[in-house]
Every structure is written in structure tokens, then in C-alpha cells.
Scaffold this motif. Structure first.
Motif, mmCIF file in Angstrom:
data_model
loop_
_atom_site.group_PDB
_atom_site.id
_atom_site.type_symbol
_atom_site.label_atom_id
_atom_site.label_comp_id
_atom_site.label_asym_id
_atom_site.label_seq_id
_atom_site.Cartn_x
_atom_site.Cartn_y
_atom_site.Cartn_z
ATOM 1 N N SER A 7 0.826 -1.212 0.000
ATOM 2 C CA SER A 7 0.000 0.000 0.000
ATOM 3 C C SER A 7 0.859 1.260 0.000
ATOM 4 O O SER A 7 0.442 2.309 0.480
ATOM 5 C CB SER A 7 -0.950 -0.010 1.205
ATOM 6 N N TRP A 8 2.076 1.157 -0.533
ATOM 7 C CA TRP A 8 3.007 2.269 -0.626
ATOM 8 C C TRP A 8 3.435 2.448 -2.088
ATOM 9 O O TRP A 8 3.446 1.501 -2.850
ATOM 10 C CB TRP A 8 4.252 2.006 0.213
ATOM 11 N N GLY A 9 3.813 3.666 -2.427
ATOM 12 C CA GLY A 9 4.319 3.900 -3.774
ATOM 13 C C GLY A 9 4.584 5.370 -4.003
ATOM 14 O O GLY A 9 4.410 6.217 -3.116
ATOM 15 N N GLY A 10 5.009 5.683 -5.201
ATOM 16 C CA GLY A 10 5.275 7.064 -5.587
ATOM 17 C C GLY A 10 5.191 7.201 -7.094
ATOM 18 O O GLY A 10 5.258 6.205 -7.832
ATOM 19 N N PRO A 11 5.014 8.428 -7.598
ATOM 20 C CA PRO A 11 4.928 8.628 -9.044
ATOM 21 C C PRO A 11 6.132 8.020 -9.761
ATOM 22 O O PRO A 11 7.241 8.026 -9.243
ATOM 23 C CB PRO A 11 4.920 10.154 -9.193
ATOM 24 N N GLY A 51 -8.948 5.063 1.257
ATOM 25 C CA GLY A 51 -7.757 5.108 0.412
ATOM 26 C C GLY A 51 -7.545 3.768 -0.278
ATOM 27 O O GLY A 51 -8.041 2.724 0.158
ATOM 28 N N THR A 52 -6.801 3.799 -1.382
ATOM 29 C CA THR A 52 -6.531 2.540 -2.088
ATOM 30 C C THR A 52 -5.658 1.618 -1.254
ATOM 31 O O THR A 52 -5.517 0.434 -1.567
ATOM 32 C CB THR A 52 -5.888 2.794 -3.456
ATOM 33 N N SER A 53 -5.063 2.136 -0.174
ATOM 34 C CA SER A 53 -4.357 1.294 0.787
ATOM 35 C C SER A 53 -5.236 0.177 1.325
ATOM 36 O O SER A 53 -4.744 -0.895 1.679
ATOM 37 C CB SER A 53 -3.865 2.129 1.974
ATOM 38 N N ALA A 54 -6.523 0.423 1.414
ATOM 39 C CA ALA A 54 -7.437 -0.612 1.914
ATOM 40 C C ALA A 54 -7.745 -1.650 0.839
ATOM 41 O O ALA A 54 -8.089 -2.792 1.156
ATOM 42 C CB ALA A 54 -8.736 0.028 2.401
ATOM 43 N N VAL A 55 -7.632 -1.267 -0.419
ATOM 44 C CA VAL A 55 -8.032 -2.158 -1.511
ATOM 45 C C VAL A 55 -6.981 -3.233 -1.765
ATOM 46 O O VAL A 55 -7.315 -4.371 -2.110
ATOM 47 C CB VAL A 55 -8.316 -1.354 -2.794
ATOM 48 N N ALA A 56 -5.702 -2.897 -1.593
ATOM 49 C CA ALA A 56 -4.657 -3.904 -1.787
ATOM 50 C C ALA A 56 -4.802 -5.073 -0.804
ATOM 51 O O ALA A 56 -4.824 -6.238 -1.231
ATOM 52 C CB ALA A 56 -3.275 -3.259 -1.686
ATOM 53 N N PRO A 57 -4.927 -4.834 0.519
ATOM 54 C CA PRO A 57 -5.134 -5.977 1.420
ATOM 55 C C PRO A 57 -6.488 -6.653 1.236
ATOM 56 O O PRO A 57 -6.634 -7.844 1.513
ATOM 57 C CB PRO A 57 -4.995 -5.364 2.816
ATOM 58 N N LEU A 58 -7.498 -5.903 0.770
ATOM 59 C CA LEU A 58 -8.802 -6.509 0.470
ATOM 60 C C LEU A 58 -8.637 -7.574 -0.617
ATOM 61 O O LEU A 58 -9.104 -8.714 -0.479
ATOM 62 C CB LEU A 58 -9.779 -5.425 0.010
ATOM 63 N N TRP A 59 -7.965 -7.209 -1.700
ATOM 64 C CA TRP A 59 -7.739 -8.158 -2.786
ATOM 65 C C TRP A 59 -6.766 -9.257 -2.373
ATOM 66 O O TRP A 59 -6.908 -10.411 -2.777
ATOM 67 C CB TRP A 59 -7.244 -7.426 -4.030
ATOM 68 N N ALA A 60 -5.770 -8.910 -1.553
ATOM 69 C CA ALA A 60 -4.837 -9.937 -1.071
ATOM 70 C C ALA A 60 -5.575 -10.997 -0.261
ATOM 71 O O ALA A 60 -5.298 -12.202 -0.380
ATOM 72 C CB ALA A 60 -3.732 -9.294 -0.233
ATOM 73 N N ALA A 61 -6.523 -10.547 0.559
ATOM 74 C CA ALA A 61 -7.318 -11.500 1.342
ATOM 75 C C ALA A 61 -8.173 -12.379 0.438
ATOM 76 O O ALA A 61 -8.306 -13.588 0.677
ATOM 77 C CB ALA A 61 -8.200 -10.746 2.345
ATOM 78 N N LEU A 62 -8.756 -11.788 -0.618
ATOM 79 C CA LEU A 62 -9.540 -12.576 -1.566
ATOM 80 C C LEU A 62 -8.663 -13.635 -2.237
ATOM 81 O O LEU A 62 -9.059 -14.796 -2.376
ATOM 82 C CB LEU A 62 -10.170 -11.657 -2.617
ATOM 83 N N VAL A 63 -7.458 -13.237 -2.648
ATOM 84 C CA VAL A 63 -6.545 -14.190 -3.289
ATOM 85 C C VAL A 63 -6.171 -15.307 -2.318
ATOM 86 O O VAL A 63 -6.103 -16.484 -2.696
ATOM 87 C CB VAL A 63 -5.292 -13.475 -3.818
ATOM 88 N N ALA A 64 -5.945 -14.958 -1.045
ATOM 89 C CA ALA A 64 -5.629 -15.986 -0.049
ATOM 90 C C ALA A 64 -6.786 -16.967 0.103
ATOM 91 O O ALA A 64 -6.567 -18.184 0.226
ATOM 92 C CB ALA A 64 -5.305 -15.332 1.297
ATOM 93 N N CYS A 65 -8.012 -16.456 0.095
ATOM 94 C CA CYS A 65 -9.178 -17.335 0.184
ATOM 95 C C CYS A 65 -9.290 -18.227 -1.050
ATOM 96 O O CYS A 65 -9.647 -19.410 -0.952
ATOM 97 C CB CYS A 65 -10.447 -16.507 0.354
ATOM 98 N N ILE A 66 -8.980 -17.669 -2.223
ATOM 99 C CA ILE A 66 -9.001 -18.468 -3.460
ATOM 100 C C ILE A 66 -7.930 -19.547 -3.407
ATOM 101 O O ILE A 66 -8.174 -20.711 -3.752
ATOM 102 C CB ILE A 66 -8.809 -17.558 -4.685
ATOM 103 N N ASN A 67 -6.741 -19.186 -2.965
ATOM 104 C CA ASN A 67 -5.662 -20.170 -2.853
ATOM 105 C C ASN A 67 -6.033 -21.284 -1.887
ATOM 106 O O ASN A 67 -5.738 -22.460 -2.115
ATOM 107 C CB ASN A 67 -4.367 -19.501 -2.395
ATOM 108 N N SER A 68 -6.683 -20.912 -0.795
ATOM 109 C CA SER A 68 -7.114 -21.911 0.181
ATOM 110 C C SER A 68 -8.144 -22.852 -0.426
ATOM 111 O O SER A 68 -8.095 -24.073 -0.206
ATOM 112 C CB SER A 68 -7.695 -21.213 1.413
ATOM 113 N N ALA A 69 -9.058 -22.289 -1.217
ATOM 114 C CA ALA A 69 -10.070 -23.114 -1.880
ATOM 115 C C ALA A 69 -9.426 -24.044 -2.904
ATOM 116 O O ALA A 69 -9.825 -25.204 -3.052
ATOM 117 C CB ALA A 69 -11.117 -22.238 -2.546
ATOM 118 N N ARG A 70 -8.420 -23.547 -3.603
ATOM 119 C CA ARG A 70 -7.731 -24.374 -4.601
ATOM 120 C C ARG A 70 -7.024 -25.564 -3.958
ATOM 121 O O ARG A 70 -6.851 -26.612 -4.596
ATOM 122 C CB ARG A 70 -6.706 -23.520 -5.363
ATOM 123 N N SER A 71 -6.639 -25.421 -2.707
ATOM 124 C CA SER A 71 -5.934 -26.514 -2.037
ATOM 125 C C SER A 71 -6.826 -27.729 -1.865
ATOM 126 O O SER A 71 -6.343 -28.842 -1.657
ATOM 127 C CB SER A 71 -5.407 -26.061 -0.678
#
Length: 535
Positions: free
Chosen positions: A305-309, A454-474
Motif C-alpha cells: 500500500s506504498w508507492g510514488g509517481p 484510500g486505495t491502501s485498503a483495496v490492496a489488502p482486500l484483494w490480497a485476502a480474496l486471493v488468499a481465500c481463493i488459494n485456500s479453496a484451490r488446495s
């Protein structure tokens, strides 16, 4: 010894800064020397297959190091160079193709033909004045000709703050166009986005933090209030970084706590590994490298959730970082990155179009922002997050650096005035989610319950979704069992039906439109449809 100018190493003084004298010649510092990888053509071929969404087996961390790590003879040449200049080899890592050297300012000045200075700076961020000093340089770096085909970047001589966090507290005003303020817990946002029911068991989510810290007692209170068991959270020090809460919620503490609480609430059975590193280009890359190659915690998804131009980075640093993110793709590690909170300009004065890096890397899932309203547990409206001049807006646009990925071909971008043109370089973002502070996330920071967006919240939101998908794939069929989804972008761009298409609003110079756009990408997720489309 013949010297060679290192391509892409040119530095300018930080905007708003001034140099006030020479750096102390006896000051000790560390530099990271980035080396070329072995079998680069083979790695490019593997990445090309991933970009075309072909079935490719992800490499283990051990396999990647063996096939694509730095060659022993290249590392030896860097060590010889260090010895010639009295520099100490702190560590070497073939897997990340890096060697860390330490020495004094005087020794580094001589080794790389630079003149390090002390500089002071002042800038505004989130309506707050930030002041400080850094050790800086201008011009290019030089290396011996013998290293010109071996060394791709030298980072750490200049330790200016490289990135900014992308979170915003709820402002003391009400955006008239978007109605009254509301807030959601991360669990409520996940429910509105129809996330799958599992909670990330067996996965590790890495969070990259460039300052601040968390209090375990705050986490316990927060998750208890949500009625869930707190996830296992581990702080990992990178370089001189560490878990060091300041007690000021408007500091980087806000970022750290937001990331942990959003990811940890949704994927509560996943382990959360928080990598703390100094806020410099060298520190940022080191943190991501450490997470990607962490053979103990083995994160399958990383949230940044960090970055710069793009314009604030040297070309050598961006390319070295991009090389690191390419390694993540090869090893099946998904990297979710906030696209920024300053609209189409990314906070660069003059209002010109700029995108944020590392969100603009073609090897990450760039996460933009929306304003989300709901009633009776269903979404009633969702538009581009843009609070105008008084507030923030989701970052997005077209990269000035990275080529158009194959999975973004034949897309168009529409300006705020309605002019549509073909997308010719990497477009940002890829996806979106709730980011408006006025429809923000109820979190706890430094002992206080508050609302953050802030978009800072969206990165961990999607990361959590991906973790749930990975768990389901297992627990899925033999083709996917035990494997992470990895580099997800090429798959998602074939699954428009898995998204809520955001067609209203703008982020400054770009308009939302049907399909992909430079404000919210493909849109916000229907998590269960995303899961079923790539399981």
C-alpha cells in the motif's frame, strides 16, 4: 581502472529539498548491488507463457534460485570490486541477485564516483507538512567496465524517502455528490463483494510496511470486537526496519493497522507476515525481495500500500524492482498494490497525468478505488472514488515506462472530456474496491476506533480474496490442488463477468466507462465469481 556510467542511475535533488553541505565522510552506510540473473532468456520465455495465460508450473523458491539466481562468478567479481575499495560484504543472495556492501561515505564516494550531500526537505501529504533530511546525490553512478554487464543497479547511497502510504482518514466534510457518510467493517465489505466463505486457511499474506507499527493489544481488541479469532501476525525486520508504532494514528501506524485489520479480518485463518523496512528505494526493494524469497513463512500473496509517481524513481530502481516482481510471478506469488490516492496526477504538481509505481509494474495487480453504498446487505451504487480538490481520488492512468501487456491489448482509455484513444502502454489500475473515506473501513489504530479509506485498503482486500481463493484451490481437483493462483492478471482480463463494472465518475483526467477504464480497471469483485472462474 576504466569507469562506466551505470544506465538509469541519474538522480536529481528531491522536489522541495535543498542541499546544506557534504555528508559526513565517516558516516557508515549500506548499499545494495543488484546483479543480472542467469538464464534470462529462459525466464523471459516463462513469463511470456504466463502473460498468454498458458498452463505453467510455478517454480519453487529453491528451483528459482537454482535456475535464475545470480551466477557465482558474477558475485565474486562484485566482491573483488568491494575489496579494492575497502568495502565490506555484508551479505550475498544469489536468489534475489543482490549483494549488500557497507562502508563509509568517503569510501562509497570513491567507489562509485559520487559526492554525497546532506539535504533537507519539506512536503505536504494528507494535509500535513512532513519535514526531514536525507543523504543525497545528483548525477549518475560509475562502476568499473568489468562490471558493466553484471551490475544492473546500485541502491542505498541516496536514502531519501521513496514512497508514501495510500490511506486517508475520513475527512471533516461530506462529499455532496455521494450522499451521507457510512462505514463498513472489512467483513461487511467482503460480504457485499460476495467473497467466498473460507478464510484463507493454510496461506500466508505478506504485508510490506515502510514505517510505523502495531500494538498486539489493539489487534486483539479489534478482532474480538468483530467476533473472530485474531490471526497470527509476525513482524519481520528487514535491514534497520522494525515494528515501531509511533502512537500517532496519522503516521505510518495507520497504514500498518489498516493493512493487518483488513487482510486479517477477511482471511482470519491465514498467517500475516509484516515486513518492516526503511522508506528508501533500497529498503522498499529489500522488503519485497525478502517476502518473495522467504522460505520459512512462504507467502502466497503480497499486499503493498506504498508507492510514488514513476517520475520520482530512478530507472535503475524501477527496473530492479520490476525484476523482483517478475520473480514473484514466476514463483506463483500474487502481488496486490494500491494505485494511489491522488487521482490521475498522482499528486504531481501541474495536474499532468502520472501513475504510481510499483502499481504500474506489469507483474502486479494494481488496485484502484470506488465509493460504495449499500442497503439491506446489497450494493445500491458504486462509482469512482473522487472527493475533488478537498480530498483524494483513486489513482489511475497510463504508464510512461512499461510496455502494453498482452492481456491489455485492444483496450481504450477515455479522457474526462470524452476523447477515447487506444491504450498504448501499461494501463492502471487492473481492479478496484471500496476506497472512499466517506464509505470507509472501521478500524482501530493506536487505541482509537476510527474510519479509514484510500486505495491502501483495496490492496489488502484483494490480497485476502486471493488468499481465500488459494485456500479453496488446495481442496480442488488435481490440476490445482496445493497450488496458488499466482500471476492473476491474464486470467482476470478474460473474466469481465466476475466484476461489478464501474461506469460513473472520473479520477481527474480519465473517465469511467463500460469495461476496463483508467479509474477502476475491470471493476470491483464478485468474489465467488472470481473464485469459480479461476479455480
Amino acid at each position: 581502472m576504466t569507469a562506466f556510467s551505470l544506465s538509469g542511475s541519474e538522480r536529481q535533488i528531491l522536489s522541495g529539498a535543498r542541499c546544506v553541505g557534504k555528508a559526513d565522510p565517516n558516516e557508515q552506510l549500506e548499499v545494495i548491488v543488484i546483479l543480472r540473473r542467469q538464464a534470462d532468456a529462459a525466464l523471459s520465455g516463462l513469463i511470456d507463457k504466463l502473460n498468454r495465460n498458458e498452463q505453467v508450473a510455478h517454480l519453487t523458491r529453491e528451483q528459482f534460485a537454482q535456475k535464475f539466481g545470480a551466477a557465482a562468478q558474477d558475485i565474486a567479481k562484485v566482491e573483488h570490486f568491494a575489496k579494492q575499495h575497502g568495502l565490506h560484504v555484508v551479505s550475498e543472495n544469489a536468489a534475489s541477485a543482490s549483494v549488500i556492501l557497507s562502508g563509509t561515505v568517503a569510501q562509497c564516494n570513491a567507489a562509485f564516483n559520487v559526492d554525497l550531500e546532506r539535504c533537507t526537505y519539506s512536503y505536504q501529504h494528507r494535509q500535513k507538512t512532513h519535514q526531514g533530511s536525507y543523504r543525497g546525490r545528483t548525477g549518475v553512478l560509475e562502476i568499473p567496465t568489468e562490471l558493466k554487464d553484471i551490475v544492473t543497479a546500485v541502491l542505498g547511497l541516496d536514502n531519501r524517502p521513496q514512497a508514501r502510504s495510500h490511506f486517508r482518514f475520513r475527512p471533516p466534510f461530506h462529499p455532496a455528490a455521494q450522499g451521507s457518510d457510512v462505514s463498513y467493517t472489512p467483513l461487511q465489505v467482503a460480504s457485499l463483494y460476495n467473497f467466498p466463505g473460507n478464510s484463507g486457511a493454510g496461506q500466508c499474506i505478506a504485508l510490506i510496511e515502510l514505517g510505523g507499527g502495531y500494538q498486539a493489544s489493539d489487534l486483539q481488541t479489534y478482532f474480538s470486537g468483530l467476533g473472530i479469532t485474531a490471526p497470527t501476525v509476525t513482524a519481520i525486520a528487514v535491514g534497520t526496519g522494525k515494528n515501531q508504532p509511533t502512537g500517532d494514528a496519522n503516521s505510518a501506524d495507520g497504514e500498518v493497522m489498516l493493512d493487518i485489520e483488513v487482510a486479517g479480518a477477511i482471511a482470519s485463518k491465514a498467517n500475516i507476515a509484516v515486513y518492516f523496512s526503511p522508506n528508501t528505494d533500497a529498503g522498499f526493494i529489500s522488503a519485497v525481495n525478502t517476502a518473495i524469497h522467504d522460505a520459512q513463512n512462504k507467502p502466497s500473496v503480497i499486499s503493498i500500500s506504498w508507492g510514488g509517481p514513476e517520475s520520482s524513481w530512478t530507472q535503475q530502481a524501477m527496473q530492479a524492482f520490476n525484476q523482483t516482481l517478475q520473480a514473484a510471478a514466476a514463483m506463483g506469488v500474487t502481488v496486490c498494490v494500491a494505485s494511489g490516492d491522488s487521482g490521475s496526477s498522482d499528486g504531481v504538481s501541474g495536474g499532468s497525468n502520472n501513475v504510481d509505481f510499483p502499481a504500474s509494474s506489469p507483474y502486479v495487480l494494481a488496485c484502484g478505488g470506488t465509493s460504495l453504498h449499500a442497503s439491506a446487505k446489497a450494493i445500491t451504487s458504486e462509482v469512482v472514488w473522487n472527493d475533488g480538490a478537498q480530498g483524494g481520488a483513486g489513482g489511475g492512468g497510463v504508464s510512461a515506462v512499461f510496455a502494453l501487456p498482452v492481456w491489455q491489448q485492444n483496450l481504450t482509455v477515455t479522457t474526462e472530456s470524452g476523447i477515447k484513444s487506444p491504450l498504448t502502454k501499461r494501463g492502471v489500475p487492473d481492479v478496484a474496491g471500496d476506497a472512499d473515506p466517506a464509505t470507509g473501513y472501521a478500524v482501530r489504530v493506536d487505541g482509537t476506533d476510527t474510519v479509514i479509506g484510500g486505495t491502501s485498503a483495496v490492496a489488502p482486500l484483494w490480497a485476502a480474496l486471493v488468499a481465500c481463493i488459494n485456500s479453496a484451490r488446495s481442496g480442488a481437483g488435481s490440476d490445482t490442488k496445493g497450488t496458488s493462483v499466482g500471476f492473476i492478471n491474464p486470467k482476470l482480463y478474460q473474466q469481465q463477468a466476475a466484476f461489478h463494472d464501474i461506469t460513473q465518475g472520473n479520477n481527474g483526467n480519465f473517465n469511467a466507462e463500460p469495461g476496463w477504464d483508467a479509474c477502476t480497471g475491470l471493476g470491483s469483485p464478485d468474489g465467488t465469481k472470481v473464485l469459480s472462474s479461476i479455480i
